[in-house]
Design a protein around this motif. Structure first.
Motif, PDB file in Angstrom:
ATOM      1  N   ALA A 169      18.720 -39.677  37.992  1.00 47.02           N
ATOM      2  CA  ALA A 169      18.544 -39.716  39.452  1.00 47.02           C
ATOM      3  C   ALA A 169      19.831 -39.252  40.133  1.00 47.02           C
ATOM      4  O   ALA A 169      20.939 -39.608  39.714  1.00 47.02           O
ATOM      5  CB  ALA A 169      18.199 -41.132  39.906  1.00 47.02           C
ATOM      6  N   ARG A 170      19.664 -38.465  41.179  1.00 40.81           N
ATOM      7  CA  ARG A 170      20.823 -37.988  41.934  1.00 40.81           C
ATOM      8  C   ARG A 170      20.591 -38.208  43.418  1.00 40.81           C
ATOM      9  O   ARG A 170      19.483 -37.992  43.921  1.00 40.81           O
ATOM     10  CB  ARG A 170      21.062 -36.499  41.659  1.00 40.81           C
ATOM     11  N   ARG A 171      21.633 -38.639  44.089  1.00 39.73           N
ATOM     12  CA  ARG A 171      21.560 -38.803  45.535  1.00 39.73           C
ATOM     13  C   ARG A 171      22.180 -37.558  46.180  1.00 39.73           C
ATOM     14  O   ARG A 171      23.377 -37.505  46.453  1.00 39.73           O
ATOM     15  CB  ARG A 171      22.275 -40.073  45.986  1.00 39.73           C
ATOM     16  N   VAL A 227      20.667 -51.889  39.309  1.00 42.42           N
ATOM     17  CA  VAL A 227      21.627 -50.997  38.646  1.00 42.42           C
ATOM     18  C   VAL A 227      22.470 -50.303  39.707  1.00 42.42           C
ATOM     19  O   VAL A 227      22.182 -50.354  40.903  1.00 42.42           O
ATOM     20  CB  VAL A 227      20.909 -49.947  37.764  1.00 42.42           C
ATOM     21  N   ALA A 228      23.521 -49.653  39.248  1.00 42.94           N
ATOM     22  CA  ALA A 228      24.426 -48.989  40.178  1.00 42.94           C
ATOM     23  C   ALA A 228      23.717 -47.854  40.918  1.00 42.94           C
ATOM     24  O   ALA A 228      22.935 -47.096  40.319  1.00 42.94           O
ATOM     25  CB  ALA A 228      25.636 -48.439  39.430  1.00 42.94           C
ATOM     26  N   VAL A 229      24.002 -47.772  42.208  1.00 39.80           N
ATOM     27  CA  VAL A 229      23.446 -46.677  43.004  1.00 39.80           C
ATOM     28  C   VAL A 229      24.118 -45.372  42.579  1.00 39.80           C
ATOM     29  O   VAL A 229      25.347 -45.294  42.500  1.00 39.80           O
ATOM     30  CB  VAL A 229      23.694 -46.935  44.512  1.00 39.80           C
ATOM     31  N   PRO A 230      23.326 -44.335  42.260  1.00 38.13           N
ATOM     32  CA  PRO A 230      23.929 -43.066  41.822  1.00 38.13           C
ATOM     33  C   PRO A 230      24.896 -42.503  42.867  1.00 38.13           C
ATOM     34  O   PRO A 230      24.708 -42.677  44.067  1.00 38.13           O
ATOM     35  CB  PRO A 230      22.718 -42.141  41.639  1.00 38.13           C
ATOM     36  N   GLU A 231      25.904 -41.836  42.376  1.00 39.92           N
ATOM     37  CA  GLU A 231      26.913 -41.250  43.254  1.00 39.92           C
ATOM     38  C   GLU A 231      26.303 -40.176  44.141  1.00 39.92           C
ATOM     39  O   GLU A 231      25.404 -39.438  43.726  1.00 39.92           O
ATOM     40  CB  GLU A 231      28.024 -40.642  42.396  1.00 39.92           C
ATOM     41  N   ALA A 232      26.784 -40.104  45.365  1.00 38.86           N
ATOM     42  CA  ALA A 232      26.310 -39.086  46.301  1.00 38.86           C
ATOM     43  C   ALA A 232      26.890 -37.717  45.925  1.00 38.86           C
ATOM     44  O   ALA A 232      28.061 -37.603  45.563  1.00 38.86           O
ATOM     45  CB  ALA A 232      26.720 -39.450  47.719  1.00 38.86           C
ATOM     46  N   ILE A 233      26.030 -36.690  46.015  1.00 38.29           N
ATOM     47  CA  ILE A 233      26.445 -35.322  45.711  1.00 38.29           C
ATOM     48  C   ILE A 233      26.099 -34.446  46.909  1.00 38.29           C
ATOM     49  O   ILE A 233      24.929 -34.389  47.318  1.00 38.29           O
ATOM     50  CB  ILE A 233      25.717 -34.775  44.467  1.00 38.29           C
ATOM     51  N   PRO A 234      27.066 -33.763  47.489  1.00 31.34           N
ATOM     52  CA  PRO A 234      26.740 -32.850  48.591  1.00 31.34           C
ATOM     53  C   PRO A 234      25.765 -31.768  48.123  1.00 31.34           C
ATOM     54  O   PRO A 234      25.881 -31.258  46.991  1.00 31.34           O
ATOM     55  CB  PRO A 234      28.094 -32.244  48.979  1.00 31.34           C
ATOM     56  N   PHE A 235      24.822 -31.423  48.965  1.00 27.06           N
ATOM     57  CA  PHE A 235      23.812 -30.421  48.616  1.00 27.06           C
ATOM     58  C   PHE A 235      24.461 -29.118  48.148  1.00 27.06           C
ATOM     59  O   PHE A 235      24.008 -28.492  47.196  1.00 27.06           O
ATOM     60  CB  PHE A 235      22.918 -30.158  49.838  1.00 27.06           C
ATOM     61  N   GLU A 236      25.538 -28.742  48.811  1.00 23.65           N
ATOM     62  CA  GLU A 236      26.199 -27.477  48.501  1.00 23.65           C
ATOM     63  C   GLU A 236      26.769 -27.468  47.084  1.00 23.65           C
ATOM     64  O   GLU A 236      26.928 -26.399  46.471  1.00 23.65           O
ATOM     65  CB  GLU A 236      27.325 -27.199  49.500  1.00 23.65           C
ATOM     66  N   ALA A 238      25.486 -29.356  44.477  1.00 21.54           N
ATOM     67  CA  ALA A 238      24.504 -29.826  43.491  1.00 21.54           C
ATOM     68  C   ALA A 238      23.956 -28.671  42.661  1.00 21.54           C
ATOM     69  O   ALA A 238      23.606 -27.618  43.195  1.00 21.54           O
ATOM     70  CB  ALA A 238      23.357 -30.536  44.199  1.00 21.54           C
ATOM     71  N   GLU A 239      23.925 -28.880  41.338  1.00 21.78           N
ATOM     72  CA  GLU A 239      23.269 -27.917  40.458  1.00 21.78           C
ATOM     73  C   GLU A 239      21.780 -28.252  40.424  1.00 21.78           C
ATOM     74  O   GLU A 239      21.383 -29.334  40.015  1.00 21.78           O
ATOM     75  CB  GLU A 239      23.856 -28.002  39.054  1.00 21.78           C
ATOM     76  N   MET A 243      13.270 -24.250  42.101  1.00 24.47           N
ATOM     77  CA  MET A 243      12.169 -25.028  42.673  1.00 24.47           C
ATOM     78  C   MET A 243      12.684 -26.292  43.346  1.00 24.47           C
ATOM     79  O   MET A 243      12.281 -26.619  44.469  1.00 24.47           O
ATOM     80  CB  MET A 243      11.140 -25.387  41.608  1.00 24.47           C
ATOM     81  N   ALA A 244      13.600 -27.007  42.682  1.00 23.45           N
ATOM     82  CA  ALA A 244      14.154 -28.217  43.278  1.00 23.45           C
ATOM     83  C   ALA A 244      14.887 -27.889  44.575  1.00 23.45           C
ATOM     84  O   ALA A 244      14.754 -28.598  45.582  1.00 23.45           O
ATOM     85  CB  ALA A 244      15.094 -28.899  42.293  1.00 23.45           C
ATOM     86  N   ARG A 245      15.632 -26.807  44.563  1.00 20.48           N
ATOM     87  CA  ARG A 245      16.375 -26.423  45.766  1.00 20.48           C
ATOM     88  C   ARG A 245      15.426 -26.062  46.905  1.00 20.48           C
ATOM     89  O   ARG A 245      15.716 -26.301  48.078  1.00 20.48           O
ATOM     90  CB  ARG A 245      17.324 -25.265  45.449  1.00 20.48           C
ATOM     91  N   SER A 246      14.267 -25.486  46.554  1.00 20.45           N
ATOM     92  CA  SER A 246      13.325 -25.068  47.594  1.00 20.45           C
ATOM     93  C   SER A 246      12.777 -26.251  48.380  1.00 20.45           C
ATOM     94  O   SER A 246      12.405 -26.111  49.542  1.00 20.45           O
ATOM     95  CB  SER A 246      12.173 -24.269  46.975  1.00 20.45           C
TER      96      SER A 246
END
Length: 284
Positions: A169-171, A227-236, A238-239, A243-246
């Motif tokens: 999971a990614r935020r 459980v620990a909340v996943p670390e936030a990742i800026p959209f710019e 993120a790998e 399709m996910a990016r769309s």
């Protein structure tokens, strides 16, 4: 009167609907391309029809209700490409027909609200294909068609809990990004409500009351699991797959007023918090 549902592409949403209808004495035919899945459907009480192996004609002519959940491709709607003439032949005899589409047909509204009267201006290829498929179904003369535009679907075995538990999971944070979503049980009850109050030619948005940023949903799922909340990742940064990016190319809030006013629907899970708590409770 016999009630017979023929379900093209009998998958996640259609199986939830079948679970509501079978105890009421409905006869349900469901197509699948997988022989193993056919046996799963049979065990659930659905009469499986192999897409590439069985003749659908007799079952189609028995149907009082028709549902298509099959997604389109570049070649168009797969159901109509193969069965348009048969469907046109039975159209006048059907009580109800439904096509499961997506709220992606509305395109990007930068977080603004859309409803069923909003022009269809999809910005993704998937959304464009859905608009074409909707039009293909609408073009069948005499078909008592209802279009259901589904928001992001979650439910048993499908949603943020699985991603959090698997550790993937990614935020992903994109400013102003919101999505609408819907629990599969509410999709099923909306379809059943439409059976009771048919309105051929209508389109319905199926979504809950609380469009929300995707990172909030992931965080809440993690908190519920302890459980620990996943670390936030800026959209710019993120790998992501194309399709996910769309999915992040469009941001909108989808109104569900019509299903409440026209179908009298009272949502089982009015927001993701309620839906996620219920899923966890069901797991025991």
């Amino acid at each position: 009167m016999n009630k017979v549902l023929f379900s093209f592409g009998h998958g996640y949403c259609a199986r939830a609907l079948a679970a509501r209808l079978l105890p009421q004495g409905w006869r349900i035919y469901g197509t699948t391309r997988d022989a193993d899945k056919a046996e799963v459907l049979r065990a659930e009480g659905v009469i499986p029809v192999l897409w590439d192996g069985d003749d659908l004609t007799a079952a189609l002519h028995e149907a009082t209700h028709l549902l298509s959940s099959a997604g389109p491709s570049e070649a168009g709607d797969p159901v109509l490409a193969r069965w348009r003439e048969e469907i046109a032949a039975i159209a006048q005899h059907l009580t109800w027909a439904g096509y499961l589409s997506t709220t992606g047909v509305y395109g990007d509204h930068q977080g603004g609200w859309v409803n069923e009267d909003t022009p269809l201006t999809p910005s993704t290829k998937r959304g464009q294909l859905r608009v074409k498929a909707e039009a293909e179904w609408q073009a069948i003369p005499g078909l008592p068609l209802h279009i259901f535009r589904l928001a992001g679907i979650y439910g048993p075995g499908r949603g943020p809990f699985e991603k959090v538990r698997q550790g993937n999971a990614r935020r992903i944070i994109k400013s102003g990004q919101v999505f609408s979503r819907i629990h599969v049980d509410d999709i099923a009850q909306a379809l059943e409500a439409s059976f009771t109050s048919p309105s051929p030619g209508s389109a319905y948005n199926i979504c809950d009351d609380d469009p929300a940023p995707p990172q909030d949903v992931i965080a809440h799922a993690a908190e519920l699991l302890g459980v620990a909340v996943p670390e936030a990742i800026p959209f710019e940064d993120a790998e992501m797959s194309p399709m996910a990016r769309s999915f992040y190319a469009e941001s909108k809030r989808v109104s569900n007023r019509r299903i409440k006013e026209d179908l009298g629907l009272r949502l089982i899970h009015p927001d993701y918090r309620h839906g996620l708590r219920a899923l966890l409770a069901e797991e025991g």
